[in-house]
Design a protein around this motif. Structure first.
Motif, PDB file in Angstrom:
ATOM      1  N   SER A  31       9.080 -79.976  33.053  1.00  0.00           N
ATOM      2  CA  SER A  31       7.804 -80.606  33.372  1.00  0.00           C
ATOM      3  C   SER A  31       7.113 -81.077  32.100  1.00  0.00           C
ATOM      4  O   SER A  31       7.189 -80.422  31.057  1.00  0.00           O
ATOM      5  N   ALA A  32       6.446 -82.214  32.198  1.00  0.00           N
ATOM      6  CA  ALA A  32       5.708 -82.772  31.064  1.00  0.00           C
ATOM      7  C   ALA A  32       4.397 -82.018  30.910  1.00  0.00           C
ATOM      8  O   ALA A  32       3.700 -81.762  31.892  1.00  0.00           O
ATOM      9  N   PHE A  33       4.067 -81.676  29.677  1.00  0.00           N
ATOM     10  CA  PHE A  33       2.824 -80.956  29.424  1.00  0.00           C
ATOM     11  C   PHE A  33       1.615 -81.763  29.879  1.00  0.00           C
ATOM     12  O   PHE A  33       0.684 -81.235  30.459  1.00  0.00           O
ATOM     13  N   ASP A  34       1.650 -83.065  29.634  1.00  0.00           N
ATOM     14  CA  ASP A  34       0.511 -83.928  29.955  1.00  0.00           C
ATOM     15  C   ASP A  34       0.668 -84.658  31.285  1.00  0.00           C
ATOM     16  O   ASP A  34       0.016 -85.656  31.531  1.00  0.00           O
ATOM     17  N   ARG A  35       1.547 -84.158  32.136  1.00  0.00           N
ATOM     18  CA  ARG A  35       1.775 -84.715  33.469  1.00  0.00           C
ATOM     19  C   ARG A  35       2.256 -86.171  33.426  1.00  0.00           C
ATOM     20  O   ARG A  35       1.998 -86.955  34.326  1.00  0.00           O
ATOM     21  N   PHE A  36       2.959 -86.526  32.368  1.00  0.00           N
ATOM     22  CA  PHE A  36       3.546 -87.854  32.218  1.00  0.00           C
ATOM     23  C   PHE A  36       4.731 -87.943  33.179  1.00  0.00           C
ATOM     24  O   PHE A  36       5.698 -87.217  33.053  1.00  0.00           O
ATOM     25  N   SER A  37       4.652 -88.819  34.170  1.00  0.00           N
ATOM     26  CA  SER A  37       5.679 -88.843  35.220  1.00  0.00           C
ATOM     27  C   SER A  37       6.607 -90.056  35.149  1.00  0.00           C
ATOM     28  O   SER A  37       7.486 -90.204  35.998  1.00  0.00           O
ATOM     29  N   ALA A  38       6.436 -90.910  34.153  1.00  0.00           N
ATOM     30  CA  ALA A  38       7.273 -92.104  34.058  1.00  0.00           C
ATOM     31  C   ALA A  38       8.714 -91.758  33.675  1.00  0.00           C
ATOM     32  O   ALA A  38       9.625 -92.536  33.926  1.00  0.00           O
ATOM     33  N   ILE A  39       8.906 -90.593  33.059  1.00  0.00           N
ATOM     34  CA  ILE A  39      10.236 -90.119  32.659  1.00  0.00           C
ATOM     35  C   ILE A  39      10.428 -88.730  33.250  1.00  0.00           C
ATOM     36  O   ILE A  39       9.501 -87.919  33.256  1.00  0.00           O
ATOM     37  N   THR A  40      11.624 -88.461  33.741  1.00  0.00           N
ATOM     38  CA  THR A  40      11.948 -87.109  34.191  1.00  0.00           C
ATOM     39  C   THR A  40      13.128 -86.587  33.375  1.00  0.00           C
ATOM     40  O   THR A  40      13.991 -87.354  32.940  1.00  0.00           O
ATOM     41  N   VAL A  41      13.133 -85.275  33.176  1.00  0.00           N
ATOM     42  CA  VAL A  41      14.184 -84.616  32.407  1.00  0.00           C
ATOM     43  C   VAL A  41      14.672 -83.410  33.195  1.00  0.00           C
ATOM     44  O   VAL A  41      13.869 -82.600  33.664  1.00  0.00           O
ATOM     45  N   VAL A  42      15.992 -83.306  33.333  1.00  0.00           N
ATOM     46  CA  VAL A  42      16.618 -82.143  33.954  1.00  0.00           C
ATOM     47  C   VAL A  42      17.578 -81.561  32.944  1.00  0.00           C
ATOM     48  O   VAL A  42      18.334 -82.286  32.290  1.00  0.00           O
ATOM     49  N   GLY A  43      17.544 -80.240  32.802  1.00  0.00           N
ATOM     50  CA  GLY A  43      18.475 -79.547  31.912  1.00  0.00           C
ATOM     51  C   GLY A  43      19.383 -78.652  32.723  1.00  0.00           C
ATOM     52  O   GLY A  43      18.948 -78.026  33.693  1.00  0.00           O
ATOM     53  N   ALA A  44      20.648 -78.603  32.354  1.00  0.00           N
ATOM     54  CA  ALA A  44      21.628 -77.750  33.038  1.00  0.00           C
ATOM     55  C   ALA A  44      22.302 -76.853  32.009  1.00  0.00           C
ATOM     56  O   ALA A  44      22.648 -77.300  30.911  1.00  0.00           O
ATOM     57  N   ILE A  45      22.492 -75.595  32.380  1.00  0.00           N
ATOM     58  CA  ILE A  45      23.042 -74.567  31.489  1.00  0.00           C
ATOM     59  C   ILE A  45      24.305 -74.009  32.095  1.00  0.00           C
ATOM     60  O   ILE A  45      24.333 -73.674  33.283  1.00  0.00           O
ATOM     61  N   GLU A  46      25.334 -73.853  31.261  1.00  0.00           N
ATOM     62  CA  GLU A  46      26.592 -73.279  31.730  1.00  0.00           C
ATOM     63  C   GLU A  46      27.200 -72.417  30.624  1.00  0.00           C
ATOM     64  O   GLU A  46      27.322 -72.858  29.483  1.00  0.00           O
ATOM     65  N   GLN A  47      27.565 -71.203  30.988  1.00  0.00           N
ATOM     66  CA  GLN A  47      28.327 -70.328  30.097  1.00  0.00           C
ATOM     67  C   GLN A  47      29.790 -70.671  30.327  1.00  0.00           C
ATOM     68  O   GLN A  47      30.298 -70.543  31.438  1.00  0.00           O
ATOM     69  N   GLN A  48      30.478 -71.154  29.293  1.00  0.00           N
ATOM     70  CA  GLN A  48      31.835 -71.632  29.514  1.00  0.00           C
ATOM     71  C   GLN A  48      32.890 -70.602  29.149  1.00  0.00           C
ATOM     72  O   GLN A  48      33.797 -70.347  29.912  1.00  0.00           O
ATOM     73  N   THR A  49      32.819 -70.030  27.974  1.00  0.00           N
ATOM     74  CA  THR A  49      33.776 -69.013  27.536  1.00  0.00           C
ATOM     75  C   THR A  49      32.972 -67.783  27.136  1.00  0.00           C
ATOM     76  O   THR A  49      31.745 -67.794  27.231  1.00  0.00           O
ATOM     77  N   PRO A  50      33.615 -66.752  26.644  1.00  0.00           N
ATOM     78  CA  PRO A  50      32.850 -65.557  26.277  1.00  0.00           C
ATOM     79  C   PRO A  50      31.690 -65.808  25.309  1.00  0.00           C
ATOM     80  O   PRO A  50      30.770 -65.009  25.257  1.00  0.00           O
TER      81      PRO A  50
END
Length: 178
Positions: free
Chosen positions: A7-26
């Motif tokens: 989420s944007a701190f200043d509620r800027f909605s013209a751009i969206t960002v999604v982050g994805a996390i994956e543990q791949q190896t040990p």
């Protein structure tokens, strides 16, 4: 794989960002950042070669990963630029030491960093960090953030914002646990 809409701190909605996390190896962490910018407001830094470590990446468009350890004060901050430059910093506790730039962390290595058509993809080797502190994945929690330099000004994205100002070092906002 877990994903989070930042989420944007200043509620800027013209751009969206999604982050994805994956543990791949040990000890390998993969993170992808997907950016939706239909108006093309985002300003990208110039490309570099060979994935150099650079300081002050947060002064331009930069994606960040914060790695905290349960019941510990120390943490790491990883800065990732679409230019393909990167840096990792070590902190003993909240924003300490106060050196600027912060002290570089040599216990996290970059496997892969690539700007993609959708945003940014990174693979990090945490083996030395985890071995040195005798950590398991279940000991870690992560925060994903983004500093976006746009034609509309600077905008700050995070998993959540619980401080009166944008503060990526606030551990309350680091939501991902393994």
């Amino acid at each position: 794989m877990a994903s989070y809409e930042l989420s944007a701190f200043d509620r800027f909605s013209a751009i969206t960002v999604v982050g994805a996390i994956e543990q791949q190896t040990p000890a390998t962490l993969n993170v992808g950042f997907w950016v939706r910018d239909p108006n093309q407001f985002l300003i990208y830094p110039d490309q570099v070669t060979a994935h150099p470590r650079h300081d002050f990446l947060w002064e331009n468009t930069c994606f960040e990963i914060f790695i905290g350890v349960k019941d510990e004060d120390f943490y790491r901050e990883i800065n990732l630029s679409p230019s393909q430059a990167w840096q990792a910093y070590q902190f003993e506790e909240y924003r300490f030491p106060e050196d600027m730039p912060p002290i570089a962390a040599k216990d996290i290595e970059l496997n892969h960093l690539q700007r993609t058509h959708y945003g940014l993809n990174v693979s990090l080797d945490l083996s030395q960090f985890m071995r040195q502190h005798q950590l398991k994945w279940s000991d870690l929690y992560l925060g994903l953030t983004a500093v976006l330099n746009t034609t509309q000004g600077m905008h700050y994205f995070a998993m959540q914002h619980s401080s009166p100002q944008a503060d990526f070092h606030n551990k309350r906002d680091w939501l991902h646990q393994f």
